[in-house]
Motif scaffolding. Structure first.
Motif: not given
Length: 408
Positions: A1-3, A34-40, A115-116, A223-226
């Motif tokens: 999601m964070l991607d 892992p961590g790759a995301a699709l949103a609708v 987080g976003l 999920e880590s976002s750095v």
């Protein structure tokens, strides 16, 4: 999601309802990590990708369903031996995908929104979500951020201020309601997620429902976002200009350092994030590096190289490479031994820098260097995949245990 945090953060700001499908784990030759995301969103607008096209249609429908019923769901998509054109990954992989609704008024929306926002602004943050376990816990979220980056307890159901990114330690911090289960579960997951964040890693962990290694098992996706990793290029030459462009393409924050002000200019390196006019070893002494930093020494001048590499080879960085002919390499190694560099330290040096691509131009050489950096980071061999029996993807996270729905 964070991607895809930047776009999702805008959706939150606009008050949109949406559902997010996130890759939890992969096996075989699945194309996304892992961590790759699709949103609708509620209007049917879609962003992101979970499979490069293989299962996007089915995942899109799962997102629409999650928006309607408000339920999180975990689905497994895999290759079908009976029908290669069925819903599945025809490349032969297996992928587990968590679909989570994020609607206005949902209990975990404030946590996810925080987080976003942090990820979109370039801050360090880790978002932990329960993937398998009791139905009332699946999809629940918990947020971990470094000390000083946010207000503890301010994100509704769960918020942590835990440690400092870049080699710091993490504790459980203070929190609100957390996952809504055993309080020790919150503390344990916060500490584990802090370790993931410290390493800049995304993956899963298995933990008991009460926060111990025993009891009813839960699978948690962290999920880590750095901030982007650093690439420091020493030597403001034509090859450096090409390497800066490739480094930016690979999402590095690129610094160019050279002691000669006539060469280290913005006009020559317009795409660099930072240009430093200073003796290389003195700059390296004072700047911040971490385990993801790559150092590319293109000066091939002993008065710069020797003091710089003496220091660089003793730092906990990801990669140290130095340009020069094989004769220059041998001479440089001898000089480094004279100033006390050990054989173990010399073994870390990638010299002559880059993979053997037959490169001649600055652009080809930059590609050669970048290819070696990627191979070093991912554990690749650098050999042609044609005729080889090595894995295509070297860092795929294993599929978590537990009962998971299956499609195809």
């Amino acid at each position: 999601m964070l991607d895809i945090a930047e776009e999702l953060n805008r959706w939150v700001g606009q008050g949109r309802d949406f559902a997010v499908a996130t890759v939890v784990a992969v096996g075989g030759s699945a194309p996304r990590r892992p961590g790759a995301a699709l949103a609708v969103d509620a209007d049917g607008t879609a962003i992101g990708s979970v499979s490069g096209g293989c299962v996007e249609g089915a995942v899109y429908e799962l997102c629409r369903q999650a928006l309607e019923d408000g339920e999180s769901v975990l689905e497994r998509f895999g290759y079908s031996d009976d029908d290669a054109f069925a819903v599945g990954l025809t490349c032969g992989g297996v992928v587990d995908i968590l679909v989570t609704p994020v609607r206005v008024g949902d209990r975990d929306r404030p946590v996810i929104a925080a987080g976003l926002e942090a990820a979109a602004s370039g801050g360090a943050t880790a978002l932990a979500r329960i993937v398998t376990g009791p139905a009332d816990l699946v999809g629940r979220a918990l947020l971990v951020r470094p000390h000083g980056s946010g207000d503890n307890g301010s994100y509704g159901s769960s918020s942590y201020d835990s440690g400092s990114y870049g080699g710091g330690s993490y504790d459980s911090g203070s929190y609100g309601g957390g996952f809504g289960a055993h309080p020790e579960l919150d503390r344990t997951v916060a500490a584990e997620a802090g370790a993931f964040l410290d390493a800049g890693r995304t993956g899963t962990l298995e933990i008991g429902e009460q926060g111990s290694r025993c009891g009813a098992p839960l699978t948690v996706l962290v999920e880590s976002s750095v901030p982007p990793p650093r690439m420091i290029v020493f030597g403001a030459i034509d090859f450096a200009s090409a390497l800066v462009r490739v480094g930016k393409f690979l999402n590095y924050r690129v610094t160019v350092c050279d002691a000669r002000p006539v060469f280290a200019t913005e006009a020559r390196f317009p795409e660099a994030d930072e240009i430093v006019v200073e003796w290389p070893h003195r700059y390296l002494e004072r700047t911040q590096v971490d385990v993801r930093t790559v150092l590319c020494v293109l000066t091939h001048d002993a008065k710069f190289d020797v003091p710089l590499l003496r220091l660089a080879l003793r730092l906990p960085v990801a990669y140290v490479g130095a340009m020069g002919s094989r004769r220059t390499h041998l001479d440089r190694n001898a000089r480094l031994r004279e100033v006390g560099v050990t054989e173990l330290e010399l073994a870390r040096l990638r010299s002559p820098i880059g993979l053997d691509l037959g490169a001649r131009t600055p652009e080809e050489t930059a590609l050669s260097i970048a290819a070696e950096i990627v191979a070093d980071r991912r554990g690749g061999s650098g050999v042609s995949l044609t005729g080889a029996h090595t894995p295509i993807h070297h860092d795929a996270t294993s599929v978590p245990t537990g009962r998971i729905g299956s499609v195809a």
